[in-house]
Scaffold this motif. Structure first.
Motif, PDB file in Angstrom:
ATOM      1  N   THR A  23       0.824  -1.203   0.000  1.00  0.00           N
ATOM      2  CA  THR A  23       0.000   0.000   0.000  1.00  0.00           C
ATOM      3  C   THR A  23       0.860   1.255   0.000  1.00  0.00           C
ATOM      4  O   THR A  23       0.620   2.182  -0.780  1.00  0.00           O
ATOM      5  CB  THR A  23      -0.944   0.003   1.220  1.00  0.00           C
ATOM      6  OG1 THR A  23      -1.722  -1.191   1.201  1.00  0.00           O
ATOM      7  CG2 THR A  23      -1.861   1.206   1.198  1.00  0.00           C
ATOM      8  N   GLY A  24       1.859   1.291   0.875  1.00  0.00           N
ATOM      9  CA  GLY A  24       2.733   2.468   0.941  1.00  0.00           C
ATOM     10  C   GLY A  24       3.459   2.729  -0.365  1.00  0.00           C
ATOM     11  O   GLY A  24       3.531   3.861  -0.838  1.00  0.00           O
ATOM     12  N   VAL A  25       3.984   1.674  -0.967  1.00  0.00           N
ATOM     13  CA  VAL A  25       4.723   1.831  -2.223  1.00  0.00           C
ATOM     14  C   VAL A  25       3.787   2.229  -3.361  1.00  0.00           C
ATOM     15  O   VAL A  25       4.145   3.064  -4.206  1.00  0.00           O
ATOM     16  CB  VAL A  25       5.495   0.535  -2.565  1.00  0.00           C
ATOM     17  CG1 VAL A  25       6.029   0.560  -3.981  1.00  0.00           C
ATOM     18  CG2 VAL A  25       6.629   0.340  -1.575  1.00  0.00           C
ATOM     19  N   THR A  26       2.590   1.681  -3.387  1.00  0.00           N
ATOM     20  CA  THR A  26       1.637   2.041  -4.441  1.00  0.00           C
ATOM     21  C   THR A  26       1.242   3.508  -4.356  1.00  0.00           C
ATOM     22  O   THR A  26       1.223   4.223  -5.374  1.00  0.00           O
ATOM     23  CB  THR A  26       0.378   1.147  -4.360  1.00  0.00           C
ATOM     24  OG1 THR A  26       0.776  -0.214  -4.521  1.00  0.00           O
ATOM     25  CG2 THR A  26      -0.630   1.518  -5.425  1.00  0.00           C
ATOM     26  N   ILE A  27       0.960   3.989  -3.156  1.00  0.00           N
ATOM     27  CA  ILE A  27       0.608   5.401  -2.986  1.00  0.00           C
ATOM     28  C   ILE A  27       1.791   6.288  -3.365  1.00  0.00           C
ATOM     29  O   ILE A  27       1.629   7.302  -4.056  1.00  0.00           O
ATOM     30  CB  ILE A  27       0.142   5.679  -1.547  1.00  0.00           C
ATOM     31  CG1 ILE A  27      -1.181   4.966  -1.278  1.00  0.00           C
ATOM     32  CG2 ILE A  27      -0.012   7.184  -1.294  1.00  0.00           C
ATOM     33  CD1 ILE A  27      -1.619   4.974   0.172  1.00  0.00           C
TER      34      ILE A  27
END
Length: 85
Positions: A14-18
């Motif tokens: 999630t963090g990397v996608t955002i």
């Protein structure tokens, strides 16, 4: 790292996608010469890091002892291989 599931958690994904979306937004606005949009994209990158950190703190990240568990298993398998030789 493949055996330790490094980065294979909901918090990491999630963090990397955002952050990636923020990077793309910043890149687009940089090409368009729009500084406000560029900085908005950079803010999204920071939000990605914060969201990943919060999710990890909520227990959706890798457990703290996962690295040690992996190291112990690796040492045991190496010892088994060397004892067969």
């Amino acid at each position: 790292m493949a055996g330790s599931s490094h980065g294979h958690t909901p918090a990491a994904w999630t963090g990397v996608t955002i952050a990636f979306i923020g990077f793309c937004v910043s890149g687009a606005f940089m090409v368009l010469a729009q500084p406000v949009g560029f900085w908005a994209g950079m803010a999204i990158v920071v939000v990605g890091g914060i969201v990943g950190w919060i999710m990890s703190a909520m227990g959706m990240g890798q457990p703290k002892d996962a690295h040690q568990t992996f190291q112990d298993a690796l040492e045991q398998s190496q010892a088994a291989v060397s004892s067969k030789s």
